[in-house]
Design an enzyme around this catalytic site. Structure first.
Site, PDB file in Angstrom:
ATOM      1  N   ASP A 679       2.178   5.890   0.628  1.00  0.00           N
ATOM      2  CA  ASP A 679       1.431   6.201  -0.931  1.00  0.00           C
ATOM      3  C   ASP A 679       0.081   6.575  -0.512  1.00  0.00           C
ATOM      4  O   ASP A 679      -0.503   7.497  -1.107  1.00  0.00           O
ATOM      5  CB  ASP A 679       1.348   4.809  -1.753  1.00  0.00           C
ATOM      6  CG  ASP A 679       0.630   5.144  -3.164  1.00  0.00           C
ATOM      7  OD1 ASP A 679       1.318   5.944  -3.822  1.00  0.00           O
ATOM      8  OD2 ASP A 679      -0.263   4.647  -3.156  1.00  0.00           O
ATOM      9  N   LYS A 683      -1.854  10.554  -1.530  1.00  0.00           N
ATOM     10  CA  LYS A 683      -3.080  10.832  -1.779  1.00  0.00           C
ATOM     11  C   LYS A 683      -3.863  11.699  -1.147  1.00  0.00           C
ATOM     12  O   LYS A 683      -4.624  12.569  -1.620  1.00  0.00           O
ATOM     13  CB  LYS A 683      -3.781   9.427  -2.119  1.00  0.00           C
ATOM     14  CG  LYS A 683      -2.992   8.532  -3.283  1.00  0.00           C
ATOM     15  CD  LYS A 683      -3.941   7.227  -3.241  1.00  0.00           C
ATOM     16  CE  LYS A 683      -3.024   6.286  -4.232  1.00  0.00           C
ATOM     17  NZ  LYS A 683      -3.732   5.062  -4.322  1.00  0.00           N
TER      18      LYS A 683
END
Length: 815
Positions: A679, A683
């Protein structure tokens, strides 16, 4: 079967040759059956030509010959194991001795024929290809050196020979049938006549060799490997915003190349065009970049044009007079004359009255063309039927190219508006009936300004009501509804903005109300009045309502909604999303979505993709819009990982702190979903792309937090067992940080287009030293914020802050 052709820069040094062989090996190992065509090492052909001319003029050539020899021998010493070097040195030394003998003969005769010149320059390809084949042979025993002059047969038009197609096809097929199990390294550019005399194939000759072999062998593709990322929208040396084009048609590629884009020389690629073999332009030094795919069809695109090409310096000849009016065959007589004398006409335009013809030629041909015209039309000039031709110098050609132009009205208007607004005078205009190309002649001094202006032109109230269709009613969606309801009056009175949620859908139910859904009671209305959910129907219904200021909000984590984004933009609907999938998938999708939103004048906001409610994406955008340059971005973008390392201290074990984080609900059910860093990677990928870098997920260097045994555990319970077993690893890391008075952080970094994420220990001078709790933090180092970076810090997770970020994006739609 695939042809891989590498240009001179690709085989110009030991390092570049290693890059070439990595590409070749990857292709060979994957079963693609590559056939490799090579040019001479960069600079060698020019040196061979220079030596030949010097010898014919009685000048010394030995220094240049020694330079070529050294260039090749240095590569051999670096890339071939010592025990295998002698045979290669010996063969190349024989080549160099032959060159010297030829040059001595030219020196003695003081005469250089085209035949002799072809023979001399042929050694460039022969030396490089033989050398590279022997380097390859160390890893791939099947490597075979092929001298193409034995298989490509031509006439005796030395310097630019014409291929005997039938005989060449027989010889090439025979070569391949005999050696189909071999990895063939073939000399580009060179051939031979019926007597075995060496000939060359002219400009773009190595491309021509690749096209000949590809056509005869029915290759699946011809890859032209060079030193640029395919064909670009404009000359990147002049237009800094130029970007690579993913797909071109043969026609578009020819038009762009004819008007200055020198990546390929299309006439040499005709054998491939005729068989509709795709040609791919790729960068040897960035092999992961997809490059430009040249095919029969242009392909789907949102771009009004494909590119802007230019010729930096041309001359224009004006021919006018009453003797041209109604005179049949005049143009034919004029251009036959120029063709016969090998003068290339770049562009032609003629007045509708037939009183004048203007055409552009290369500056070196202008005076000769003028003299030829004066001689040919001497009688017409004497009786004043024609005015003596006039030459205008210091001019350039600019051309916009693209098959989409014929389907898009206003192309000429946009072109001339951008030129006129910047004070650029158009000297002449030419447009074919196919509408693939509009060309203009302008002053050479204006070329840079014109290219940038045209590139920008083609590629870059009272109470308002936003009609919102929201997908996803989980923690973020339901929290957003609460915030919208509580702030309704404030937005209406202070911002002159009304937000109406007219569509809501989750995985089970969907509801539409054009007068607005009651956000204080949305869940009951959805349950009682909603119909069965169907995302395709939800999107089509939203489009069908055709509402002004329409916004689609994606508050899900599902991959499916992103597949509808492009179609939503095409319906002039803006998108606000906290869903990272569209922006962190393939770069091509990321790029397409931005282009589509821009084309249709709608917004695409996704602040919450990176830092939940923190203004990170917007800060980056503002920095770049204001002309600042990003030097470095450092970030901690995982609240979960931040919490774990902030609490991993004193006597607390790593096992204990991870378990505590899970018990508090900070981690996913499987903590590895957070600690794996995927994750976080997404980003950083989005930030890197927003900073202007073309990057894929696999390009991110993702460092591990957990040892391999923890990652490979077959269950959460097993994971915790392995975490205990690896306690010494984490304790050593904690002790190292303690002894150095530092703290442990998991930091992402973007610098020079490279993204990396790794565990680091930092001291109190680092802006991330004092981070606490589950906060996120990001540091922007730019040209303006170089001494003291711009730091954004705060909560980076949780429904409240994420919904607030979506809210902020929503109220900025159309602002």
């Amino acid at each position: 079967m695939k042809i891989l052709k590498f240009g001179g820069t690709s085989v110009g040094s030991a390092d570049s040759i290693k890059a070439v062989l990595r590409i070749v090996k990857k292709s060979y190992d994957s079963g693609e059956q590559p056939l490799v065509v090579l040019s001479a090492m960069s600079g060698v052909t020019n040196l061979l030509c220079k030596m030949a001319v010097d010898a014919s003029e009685g000048k010394s050539f030995h220094e240049d010959l020694a330079l070529i020899e050294t260039k090749h021998f240095e590569v051999i010493k670096k890339l071939i194991t010592v025990k295998y070097q002698n045979p290669v040195f010996t063969k190349l030394k024989l080549f160099f001795n032959e060159i010297e003998e030829l040059l001595q003969g030219i020196y003695a005769l003081r005469e250089l024929s085209e035949q002799s010149k072809d023979l001399i320059v042929s050694y460039g390809e022969r030396c490089s290809t033989f050398m590279v084949s022997k380097i390859s042979e160390q890893d791939l025993a099947a490597s075979l050196f092929v001298d193409a002059s034995h298989y490509i047969k031509t006439d005796s038009h030395f310097g630019h020979a014409h291929v005997n197609d039938q005989l060449t096809e027989q010889l090439v097929k025979s070569l391949y049938l005999t050696n189909s199990d071999k990895l063939m390294f073939v000399t580009g550019f060179i051939a031979s006549n019926e007597n075995g005399r060496m000939t060359t194939l002219g400009r773009g000759g190595s491309d021509y060799t690749a096209a000949i072999f590809g056509s005869i062998l029915n290759a699946s593709a011809i890859e032209i490997w060079t030193d640029v990322n395919g064909m670009l929208t404009a000359d990147p040396r002049i237009v800094k915003k130029a970007f690579s084009l993913p797909v071109l048609s043969y026609t578009e590629a020819m038009e762009l190349s004819y008007f200055g884009a020198k990546v390929i020389y299309p006439p040499t690629m005709i054998p491939a065009f005729l068989k509709k073999i795709p040609i791919v332009i790729r960068n040897t030094f960035e092999p992961d970049f997809a490059g430009t795919f040249i095919q029969f069809e242009s392909g789907k695109t949102t771009l009004p044009i494909k590119g802007i090409s230019s010729i930096g310096e041309i001359s224009v000849i004006n021919l006018s007079g009453s003797g041209m009016i109604g005179k049949s065959g005049f143009s034919g007589r004029l251009f036959t004359l120029l063709a016969r004398e090998q003068i290339n006409v770049v562009l032609i335009t003629q007045s509708s009255s037939e009183h004048s013809i203007t055409f552009a030629v290369n500056p070196e041909d202008a005076l000769r063309a003028k003299s030829l015209i004066e001689n040919e039309f001497e009688l017409e000039i004497q009786v004043n039927k024609l005015i003596k031709p006039e030459i205008e110098n210091n001019l350039s050609v600019l051309a916009i190219v693209g098959e989409n132009m014929k389907k898009t009205p206003g192309m000429s208007g946009r072109l001339f508006s951008s030129l006129g607004r910047n004070g650029i005078n158009v000297r002449a205009i030419a447009q074919g009936s196919s509408e693939y190309n509009i060309s203009v002649i302008i002053s050479k001094n204006d070329l840079s300004k014109a290219l940038n202006a045209v590139h920008d032109a083609f590629f870059a109230e009272l109470k308002k009501t936003l009609y919102v269709f929201n997908l996803g009613t989980g923690n973020i969606g339901s929290t957003l509804f609460k915030q919208l309801e509580s702030q309704y009056d404030f937005l209406l009175s202070k911002n002159d903005l009304e937000i109406k949620v007219v569509g809501i859908s989750n995985s089970k139910k969907m509801l539409f109300k054009l007068d607005g859904i009651d956000l204080a009671n949305w869940d009951t209305e959805l349950l009682e009045q909603g119909e069965d959910a169907d995302l395709a129907v939800f999107v089509e219904r939203m489009k069908g309502f055709n509402l002004p200021n329409c916004v689609f909000i994606d508050n899900t984590a599902s991959r499916l909604p992103s597949t509808y984004y492009e179609g939503i933009f095409q319906s002039n609907i803006s998108i606000v999303t906290c869903n990272k999938i569209a922006n962190s998938g393939k770069y091509e999708q990321y790029k397409t979505l931005r282009e589509t939103a821009h084309k249709h004048g709608v917004d695409f906001f996704y602040e919450t993709n990176v830092g939940a409610g923190l203004p990170i994406v917007r800060v980056l955008k503002d920095l770049m819009l204001s002309g600042d340059r990003i030097v470095k971005i450092e970030a901690i973008l995982s609240g979960t990982i931040s919490y774990i390392f902030n609490n991993f201290k004193d006597d607390v074990s790593f096992y204990d702190v991870v378990k505590q984080a899970q018990d508090l609900g900070y981690t996913e059910p499987d903590p590895r979903d957070d600690l794996g860093g995927v994750d976080f990677m997404r980003k950083m990928l989005i930030l890197a792309r927003d900073a202007g870098y073309t990057i894929e997920a696999e390009d991110v260097n993702l460092g591990a937090i957990l040892p391999e045994a923890c990652l490979k555990a077959d269950s959460v319970e097993s994971f915790y067992v392995e975490l205990k077993n690896e306690n010494s690893y984490f304790e050593a890391l904690k002790e190292k940080a303690r002894l150095e008075n530092k703290v442990i952080r998991y930091i992402g970094k973007l610098e020079d287009g490279v993204v990396s994420i790794s565990v680091q220990i930092v001291d109190d001078k680092h802006p991330f030293y004092a981070l606490s709790g589950s906060d996120n933090i990001i540091s922007f180092t730019t040209e303006r914020y170089k001494e003291r970076p711009l730091v954004v810090k705060g909560p980076g997770a949780g429904a409240e802050v994420t919904a607030a970020g979506v809210f902020a994006d929503l109220v900025n739609v159309g602002a």
